[in-house]
Write a protein that holds these residues in place. Structure first.
Motif, PDB file in Angstrom:
ATOM      1  N   GLN A 199      -1.629  -3.477   4.925  1.00 12.51           N
ATOM      2  CA  GLN A 199      -3.094  -3.344   4.956  1.00 12.51           C
ATOM      3  C   GLN A 199      -3.717  -4.048   3.762  1.00 12.51           C
ATOM      4  N   ASP A 200      -3.014  -5.055   3.282  1.00 10.67           N
ATOM      5  CA  ASP A 200      -3.547  -5.828   2.161  1.00 10.67           C
ATOM      6  C   ASP A 200      -4.886  -6.475   2.505  1.00 10.67           C
ATOM      7  N   ASP A 201      -5.122  -6.760   3.794  1.00 10.70           N
ATOM      8  CA  ASP A 201      -6.396  -7.362   4.165  1.00 10.70           C
ATOM      9  C   ASP A 201      -7.555  -6.441   3.817  1.00 10.70           C
ATOM     10  N   SER A 253      -0.078  -3.552  -1.267  1.00 16.45           N
ATOM     11  CA  SER A 253       0.867  -4.018  -2.279  1.00 16.45           C
ATOM     12  C   SER A 253       0.285  -3.890  -3.678  1.00 16.45           C
ATOM     13  N   THR A 254       1.172  -4.032  -4.650  1.00 15.48           N
ATOM     14  CA  THR A 254       0.741  -4.006  -6.052  1.00 15.48           C
ATOM     15  C   THR A 254      -0.243  -5.132  -6.335  1.00 15.48           C
ATOM     16  N   GLU A 255       0.030  -6.324  -5.828  1.00 17.08           N
ATOM     17  CA  GLU A 255      -0.831  -7.472  -6.082  1.00 17.08           C
ATOM     18  C   GLU A 255      -2.230  -7.252  -5.511  1.00 17.08           C
ATOM     19  N   ALA A 256      -2.323  -6.630  -4.339  1.00 18.12           N
ATOM     20  CA  ALA A 256      -3.639  -6.374  -3.746  1.00 18.12           C
ATOM     21  C   ALA A 256      -4.444  -5.415  -4.609  1.00 18.12           C
ATOM     22  N   VAL A 257      -3.778  -4.398  -5.163  1.00 17.79           N
ATOM     23  CA  VAL A 257      -4.472  -3.456  -6.043  1.00 17.79           C
ATOM     24  C   VAL A 257      -4.857  -4.142  -7.342  1.00 17.79           C
TER      25      VAL A 257
END
Length: 312
Positions: free
Chosen positions: A176-178, A201-205
């Motif tokens: 659900q990174d989108d 993901s960590t990168e999305a946060v």
């Protein structure tokens, strides 16, 4: 003069004041008891004075879709464009959401948990909801990144977002990174964000933290793919972070931010009192064994066991 001073003329209070008082009553009492007390109270209930804030979240949890729709239509129309807060669970379809957007352009708080709305309808009507500062679309399984992007682009005053899910609801989702990236790209003024149990993901946060500099609280409990480095988090002064997992046991707990709304005076507008719909709405709530009956000034009054102050 002395005789008059002994009584409080409850029926002579201005509709604005009556509306503020009636907001402390239950929905059932406001719709079925108050209109039968006296004409001035009835006018206050028929007009917008009681309906700047509509909270039927608990009531709507156990009602069929058609009953929720009819109740919403009646109350939103009564608000006459003055609606500032709407809370309803299980909004049944896109048409009802579009109706709200058409008649609630002053809305500041919109809470729609467990609603059946689509990305496409949000993209179509989000521009009509540009005044929203607090949005709750938790447990809405039929929307995703496109809907959040539309809300972010058009609701430029958005300060608080709740987008929580149950863990079992996202088991079939690869990512659900989108959704997280839509938040990062379009909601820079967020102060409070809850994305519990989203598969992000960590990168999305990281992108959310980097692009929402005013963020004061971020709740990512249940987002077990997220691993935030403590040194990285400390770069954001004033940020309270909750979750994910036991590694964050020392972080601050989540706290609620209140969203207030003003109260405006409006002219009374006539509206039909839908007795049939109200009878249907309450039929499961009251039995005749629980009902106390009173008569006052020619009005039949079912007060549901409550003692009401006598009107002069």
């Amino acid at each position: 003069m002395e005789e008059d001073s002994e009584f409080r003329r409850w029926d002579e209070l201005i509709p604005d004041a009556l509306g503020l008082i009636f907001r402390n009553l239950t929905l059932q009492e406001t719709l079925t008891v108050i209109p039968r007390v006296c004409k001035s109270w009835g006018r206050a209930v028929y007009g917008p004075y009681c309906w700047q804030e509509i909270d039927i979240a608990e009531w709507s949890k156990f009602r069929p879709p058609e009953t929720i729709t009819r109740m919403l239509q009646m109350l939103v129309i009564r608000s006459s464009g003055s609606l500032r807060k709407l809370c309803v669970a299980g909004l049944p379809n896109d048409q009802t959401f579009s109706f709200i957007a058409d008649h609630a352009k002053s809305l500041r708080t919109l809470q729609l948990p467990r609603s059946e709305i689509s990305d496409s309808i949000v993209e179509q009507v989000a521009a009509r909801l540009s005044s929203i500062t607090f949005l709750d679309v938790s447990y809405c399984k039929t929307i995703g990144g496109p809907a959040l992007e539309a809300f972010g682009k058009h609701c430029r005053h958005l300060r608080k977002l709740q987008r929580c899910m149950y863990g079992w609801e996202v088991l079939d989702k690869v990512s659900q990174d989108d959704e997280a990236l839509a938040i990062a790209a379009t909601m820079p003024k967020l102060k409070h964000l809850e994305i519990l149990c989203l598969h992000v993901s960590t990168e999305a946060v990281h992108q959310i933290l980097l692009n929402c500099p005013e963020l004061q609280l971020l709740d990512v409990r249940g987002c077990y793919s997220v691993k935030l480095d403590e040194k990285f988090v400390k770069k954001f002064s004033g940020l309270k972070l909750v979750g994910p997992g036991s590694d964050n046991a020392g972080w601050d707990d989540c706290s609620n931010y209140s969203v207030s709304s003003g109260y405006l005076a409006w002219d009374v507008m006539d509206d039909d009192f839908d007795e049939e719909m109200l009878d249907e709405a309450w039929e499961d709530d009251l039995s005749m064994e629980d009902v106390e009956m009173r008569f006052y000034d020619g009005f039949y009054l079912d007060n549901g066991g409550f003692d009401w102050p006598l009107s002069p």
